[in-house]
Design a protein around this motif. Structure first.
Motif, mmCIF file in Angstrom:
data_model
loop_
_atom_site.group_PDB
_atom_site.id
_atom_site.type_symbol
_atom_site.label_atom_id
_atom_site.label_comp_id
_atom_site.label_asym_id
_atom_site.label_seq_id
_atom_site.Cartn_x
_atom_site.Cartn_y
_atom_site.Cartn_z
ATOM 1 N N ALA A 36 4.143 -65.257 -26.111
ATOM 2 C CA ALA A 36 3.247 -64.648 -27.102
ATOM 3 C C ALA A 36 2.865 -63.233 -26.688
ATOM 4 O O ALA A 36 2.829 -62.316 -27.524
ATOM 5 N N ALA A 37 2.587 -63.044 -25.392
ATOM 6 C CA ALA A 37 2.254 -61.698 -24.915
ATOM 7 C C ALA A 37 3.446 -60.763 -25.048
ATOM 8 O O ALA A 37 3.302 -59.603 -25.478
ATOM 9 N N LEU A 38 4.640 -61.230 -24.710
ATOM 10 C CA LEU A 38 5.834 -60.398 -24.828
ATOM 11 C C LEU A 38 6.136 -60.076 -26.290
ATOM 12 O O LEU A 38 6.639 -58.991 -26.607
ATOM 13 N N ALA A 39 5.832 -61.009 -27.182
ATOM 14 C CA ALA A 39 6.046 -60.752 -28.610
ATOM 15 C C ALA A 39 5.176 -59.605 -29.096
ATOM 16 O O ALA A 39 5.605 -58.782 -29.917
ATOM 17 N N GLU A 40 3.956 -59.550 -28.594
ATOM 18 C CA GLU A 40 3.056 -58.457 -28.977
ATOM 19 C C GLU A 40 3.474 -57.150 -28.312
ATOM 20 O O GLU A 40 3.366 -56.073 -28.896
ATOM 21 N N GLN A 41 3.958 -57.233 -27.097
ATOM 22 C CA GLN A 41 4.306 -56.035 -26.323
ATOM 23 C C GLN A 41 5.549 -55.346 -26.856
ATOM 24 O O GLN A 41 5.664 -54.116 -26.809
ATOM 25 N N THR A 42 6.512 -56.122 -27.326
ATOM 26 C CA THR A 42 7.810 -55.577 -27.701
ATOM 27 C C THR A 42 7.872 -55.288 -29.195
ATOM 28 O O THR A 42 7.023 -55.722 -29.970
ATOM 29 N N SER A 43 8.940 -54.582 -29.607
ATOM 30 C CA SER A 43 9.069 -54.255 -31.025
ATOM 31 C C SER A 43 10.468 -54.506 -31.587
ATOM 32 O O SER A 43 10.632 -54.560 -32.808
ATOM 33 N N ARG A 44 11.472 -54.659 -30.748
ATOM 34 C CA ARG A 44 12.840 -54.780 -31.235
ATOM 35 C C ARG A 44 13.543 -56.035 -30.734
ATOM 36 O O ARG A 44 14.206 -56.743 -31.488
ATOM 37 N N VAL A 45 13.402 -56.326 -29.467
ATOM 38 C CA VAL A 45 14.184 -57.379 -28.821
ATOM 39 C C VAL A 45 13.744 -58.760 -29.324
ATOM 40 O O VAL A 45 12.564 -58.996 -29.608
ATOM 41 N N GLU A 46 14.704 -59.696 -29.467
ATOM 42 C CA GLU A 46 14.355 -61.076 -29.750
ATOM 43 C C GLU A 46 13.884 -61.738 -28.456
ATOM 44 O O GLU A 46 14.128 -61.238 -27.353
ATOM 45 N N ARG A 60 5.995 -70.897 -34.858
ATOM 46 C CA ARG A 60 5.671 -70.120 -36.062
ATOM 47 C C ARG A 60 4.698 -68.984 -35.737
ATOM 48 O O ARG A 60 4.830 -67.858 -36.246
ATOM 49 N N THR A 61 3.720 -69.265 -34.872
ATOM 50 C CA THR A 61 2.731 -68.242 -34.530
ATOM 51 C C THR A 61 3.375 -67.088 -33.775
ATOM 52 O O THR A 61 3.135 -65.911 -34.084
ATOM 53 N N ILE A 62 4.228 -67.394 -32.792
ATOM 54 C CA ILE A 62 4.913 -66.323 -32.063
ATOM 55 C C ILE A 62 5.863 -65.571 -32.991
ATOM 56 O O ILE A 62 6.009 -64.342 -32.883
ATOM 57 N N ASP A 63 6.486 -66.282 -33.921
ATOM 58 C CA ASP A 63 7.321 -65.623 -34.930
ATOM 59 C C ASP A 63 6.521 -64.544 -35.650
ATOM 60 O O ASP A 63 6.986 -63.411 -35.831
ATOM 61 N N HIS A 64 5.301 -64.850 -36.050
ATOM 62 C CA HIS A 64 4.477 -63.860 -36.758
ATOM 63 C C HIS A 64 3.990 -62.758 -35.828
ATOM 64 O O HIS A 64 3.947 -61.583 -36.224
ATOM 65 N N ILE A 65 3.609 -63.111 -34.609
ATOM 66 C CA ILE A 65 3.179 -62.078 -33.654
ATOM 67 C C ILE A 65 4.294 -61.063 -33.446
ATOM 68 O O ILE A 65 4.053 -59.852 -33.358
ATOM 69 N N SER A 66 5.533 -61.551 -33.396
ATOM 70 C CA SER A 66 6.670 -60.670 -33.113
ATOM 71 C C SER A 66 7.146 -59.891 -34.328
ATOM 72 O O SER A 66 7.965 -58.978 -34.198
#
Length: 272
Positions: free
Chosen positions: A68-78, A99-105
């Motif tokens: 979840a933290a990496l999803a917020e930190q990044t912008s391109r990478v899966e 689903r939540t991490i999907d939306h965070i990312s």
């Protein structure tokens, strides 16, 4: 066996598994940033509670909260786990977390989360955290039971996932695992060598035929650690297009990652 036309049409991708062990979180966070900047396609961690190498009681961090933290930190990478352990969490909860991490990312667009999952194997995780270890067969049965529940829950959540979350399943068992892969996976991951991979792909294709699934729809993933370029070329010729590379703390070596990124770019340029 040669790669199907669908596999040949896929670009070669590089995923890096940043083992969340033996390093402070700040180092892991900075490594993830450097990998995204370098151009890797996917960031993975793993879903364990203790180190798998080195000091068994060394520094270690939990998978899903980190993702979840990496999803917020990044912008391109899966990003995702290679792989989540199905045993540790209720199926519906797993779906909701994914689903939540999907939306965070998503950052206002399409999510970047990959639901990598498996049946679990590291007994210490189970023993120390109070989960029933069971048997390899019972854990695979649980995975087969829970994946439909996860997929069903994704259809009920509000808001729903931003995309059909890709499902990656790891493992190579021919009687149970590959049937589960044929039924549910968008990506199949293994550590198989070239002859074994060729055989397993034949088994997977057989299961796809039996259940009416398009075999070519499943992306093939394999590990690069300790592989030569020649071996990677052979894996690619069989249809592997996602190549993963595991790196571990305390000092994450990115030089080898850059070498494989150059190989990826060369292969994709030649196929263009």
């Amino acid at each position: 066996m040669t790669a199907s036309p669908a596999a040949q049409a896929r670009p070669v991708r590089i995923g890096v598994q940043v083992a969340p062990q033996h390093a402070p979180y700040e180092v892991i966070r900075d490594t993830a940033a450097a990998l995204e900047d370098a151009g890797v396609d996917i960031l993975f961690n793993w879903d364990h509670f203790f180190p798998l190498s080195g000091d068994p009681n060394g520094l270690h961090f939990e998978s899903w909260t980190m993702l979840a933290a990496l999803a917020e930190q990044t912008s391109r990478v899966e990003l995702g786990a290679l792989v989540n352990c199905n045993s540790y969490r209720n199926a519906n909860l797993q779906a909701d977390m994914a689903r939540t991490i999907d939306h965070i990312s998503a950052k206002g667009g399409t999510g970047r989360f990959i639901f990598g999952t498996g049946s679990g194997w590291f007994e210490r995780d189970y023993d120390e955290y109070g989960f029933e270890f069971g048997t390899a067969g019972s854990r695979l049965n649980a995975l087969a039971r829970d994946l439909p529940l996860i997929e069903d829950r994704w259809g009920k959540l509000n808001p729903p996932p931003t995309r059909d979350i890709p499902v990656l399943i790891g493992g190579g068992g021919e009687k149970k695992t590959l049937k589960i892969v044929a039924t549910h996976a968008d990506i199949w991951h293994s550590f198989a060598d070239v002859p074994t991979l060729e055989h397993k792909l034949g088994v997977l294709e057989g299961w796809c035929g039996e259940i009416g699934r398009d075999f070519a729809a499943i992306e093939v993933s394999n590990e690069l650690r300790n592989r030569t370029v020649e071996t990677a070329d052979e894996l690619l010729a069989l249809g592997t297009t996602l190549f993963t590379l595991g790196i571990s703390g305390p000092n994450y070596d990115l030089a080898v990652v850059h070498d494989w990124l150059a190989w990826r770019d060369e292969k994709n340029a030649a196929a263009a």
